[in-house]
Scaffold this motif. Structure first.
Motif, PDB file in Angstrom:
ATOM      1  N   SER A  39     -34.370   6.046  40.904  1.00  0.00           N
ATOM      2  CA  SER A  39     -32.959   6.319  40.599  1.00  0.00           C
ATOM      3  C   SER A  39     -32.726   6.196  39.091  1.00  0.00           C
ATOM      4  N   PRO A  40     -31.622   6.783  38.599  1.00  0.00           N
ATOM      5  CA  PRO A  40     -31.387   6.802  37.145  1.00  0.00           C
ATOM      6  C   PRO A  40     -31.200   5.409  36.539  1.00  0.00           C
ATOM      7  N   ASP A  41     -30.838   4.425  37.368  1.00  0.00           N
ATOM      8  CA  ASP A  41     -30.837   3.060  36.834  1.00  0.00           C
ATOM      9  C   ASP A  41     -31.221   2.067  37.911  1.00  0.00           C
ATOM     10  N   PHE A  92     -34.596   5.873  27.970  1.00  0.00           N
ATOM     11  CA  PHE A  92     -34.079   4.810  28.835  1.00  0.00           C
ATOM     12  C   PHE A  92     -33.617   3.646  27.979  1.00  0.00           C
ATOM     13  N   ASN A  93     -32.531   3.013  28.432  1.00  0.00           N
ATOM     14  CA  ASN A  93     -32.068   1.775  27.823  1.00  0.00           C
ATOM     15  C   ASN A  93     -32.652   0.633  28.647  1.00  0.00           C
ATOM     16  N   SER A 113     -31.777  -5.474  24.240  1.00  0.00           N
ATOM     17  CA  SER A 113     -31.958  -4.131  24.801  1.00  0.00           C
ATOM     18  C   SER A 113     -32.638  -3.246  23.778  1.00  0.00           C
ATOM     19  N   SER A 178     -33.665  -4.612  33.457  1.00  0.00           N
ATOM     20  CA  SER A 178     -32.877  -3.540  34.064  1.00  0.00           C
ATOM     21  C   SER A 178     -33.036  -2.316  33.165  1.00  0.00           C
ATOM     22  N   TYR A 179     -32.961  -1.129  33.758  1.00  0.00           N
ATOM     23  CA  TYR A 179     -33.088   0.094  32.957  1.00  0.00           C
ATOM     24  C   TYR A 179     -31.968   1.044  33.318  1.00  0.00           C
ATOM     25  N   GLN A 180     -31.579   1.852  32.350  1.00  0.00           N
ATOM     26  CA  GLN A 180     -30.630   2.945  32.596  1.00  0.00           C
ATOM     27  C   GLN A 180     -31.194   4.191  31.942  1.00  0.00           C
ATOM     28  N   SER A 181     -31.170   5.287  32.668  1.00  0.00           N
ATOM     29  CA  SER A 181     -31.523   6.563  32.080  1.00  0.00           C
ATOM     30  C   SER A 181     -30.385   6.957  31.137  1.00  0.00           C
ATOM     31  N   VAL A 182     -30.701   7.231  29.869  1.00  0.00           N
ATOM     32  CA  VAL A 182     -29.651   7.577  28.899  1.00  0.00           C
ATOM     33  C   VAL A 182     -30.018   8.868  28.166  1.00  0.00           C
TER      34      VAL A 182
END
Ligand SMILES: *[C@@H]1O[C@H](CO)[C@@H](O)[C@H](O)[C@H]1NC(C)=O
Ligand SMILES: *[C@@H]1O[C@H](CO)[C@@H](O)[C@H](O)[C@H]1NC(C)=O
Ligand SMILES: *[C@@H]1O[C@H](CO)[C@@H](O)[C@H](O)[C@H]1NC(C)=O
Ligand SMILES: *[C@@H]1O[C@H](CO)[C@@H](O)[C@H](O)[C@H]1NC(C)=O
Ligand SMILES: *[C@@H]1O[C@H](CO)[C@@H](O)[C@H](O)[C@H]1NC(C)=O
Length: 261
Positions: A39-41, A92-93, A113, A178-182
């Protein structure tokens, strides 16, 4: 008598050749279905590895990309077993949460981060942090591992929080994150044209979009799905197969080495 009936070998060899051809496609078909759909995050693990400055890693991103934060992604999420894959160029963040191998786990009192661009492949292994497959996660229960290129001129040497008086060491090795697609517009290298895209002299054996969105027109296909898996040339010196270019082999060999360290 029909012409083929006095030559029974022909239909048999045709059948055998059909079966052989069919079988030879099977590994590729099952391989293609086995990429991890993340998933994107969410949560992931983060390790770090040494990537020399100006090194052209698996995706074939420009050497200048190493002046900014980059990472390798575990093979089955990266989407190729060699050279470039759909993850190449994605940003990714990544936010450090806690160490979990230490006793007790370490929860830093600062939030760290970093926005990274994927430029490299972390090869699938049986154990180790890049071992997740669709059948199961890595030892931390995660399907993604980001292997951060660090030390890096773009990331402070004290990026990873620590408590040396208590633990007796500063490097926890692996972190729960944790990761977020950015969008890559958030990446530190975004305003530096030389840090974006792939190296020119590799032509179609490199793929590193500036800001991939998942559309086929701006996202890399899987090299190994399209080209098969090149022969393992690691023990035979610098033998070059005619169908693949030289650099991905060298890069893979070097990245295999660096991920094992
Ligand atoms: C990255 O995550 C941190 C922590 O949640 C947040 O403060 C920061 O704004 C995020 N950066 C981007 C570009 O999303
Ligand atoms: C990955 O390795 C760990 C041990 O390091 C193991 O517990 C886990 O089952 C492995 N995952 C897969 C998918 O093989
Ligand atoms: C990682 O962090 C998440 C969120 O805090 C937590 O639920 C999970 O148990 C942690 N995993 C490990 C291996 O520490
Ligand atoms: C944060 O934790 C570190 C040790 O991990 C400690 O040296 C430092 O004093 C702490 N800072 C604050 C503001 O509590
Ligand atoms: C990709 O295609 C979409 C429409 O399908 C278009 O909006 C976008 O500009 C294209 N991107 C590139 C990099 O060509």
């Amino acid at each position: 008598m029909l012409p083929w009936s006095n030559s029974s070998a022909t239909p048999l060899s045709q059948l055998l050749s059909f079966i052989f051809t069919f079988l030879s496609f099977l590994p590729r078909i099952s391989w293609a279905l086995d990429w991890i759909d993340y998933s994107p995050d969410g949560f992931a693990t983060m390790t770090h590895y040494s990537l020399p400055e100006n090194f052209i890693a698996a995706c074939g991103c420009t050497s200048t990309s190493t002046n900014y934060p980059t990472a390798a992604m575990n093979q089955m999420a990266y989407g190729s077993s060699t050279s470039y894959g759909p993850a190449c160029g994605q940003c990714f963040n990544l936010t450090l949460l806690n160490s979990f191998l230490s006793n007790p786990p370490f929860y830093p009192n600062v939030t760290k981060s970093v926005v990274i661009k994927i430029t490299d492949l972390c090869p699938l292994s049986h154990s180790g942090w890049c071992n997740a497959t669709t059948h199961g996660p890595n030892a931390a229960g995660h399907y993604l591992n980001f292997d951060l290129a660090w030390p890096s001129s773009s990331i402070p040497n004290d990026f990873f929080p620590s408590n040396e008086p208590f633990y007796g060491y500063t490097d926890f090795g692996v972190w729960n994150i944790s990761y977020q697609s950015v969008s890559c517009t958030n990446w530190e290298g975004w305003n530096h044209a030389a840090a974006l895209g792939s190296v020119a002299n590799l032509g179609y054996s490199a793929c590193c979009p500036g800001n991939p969105t998942g559309n086929t027109n701006d996202t890399c296909p899987s090299y190994s799905d399209n080209n098969g898996i090149p022969p393992d040339t690691q023990t035979s010196g610098f033998a070059i197969s005619s169908s693949i270019s030289f650099l991905p082999i060298v890069t893979l060999a070097v990245s295999l080495l660096s991920h094992m360290l």
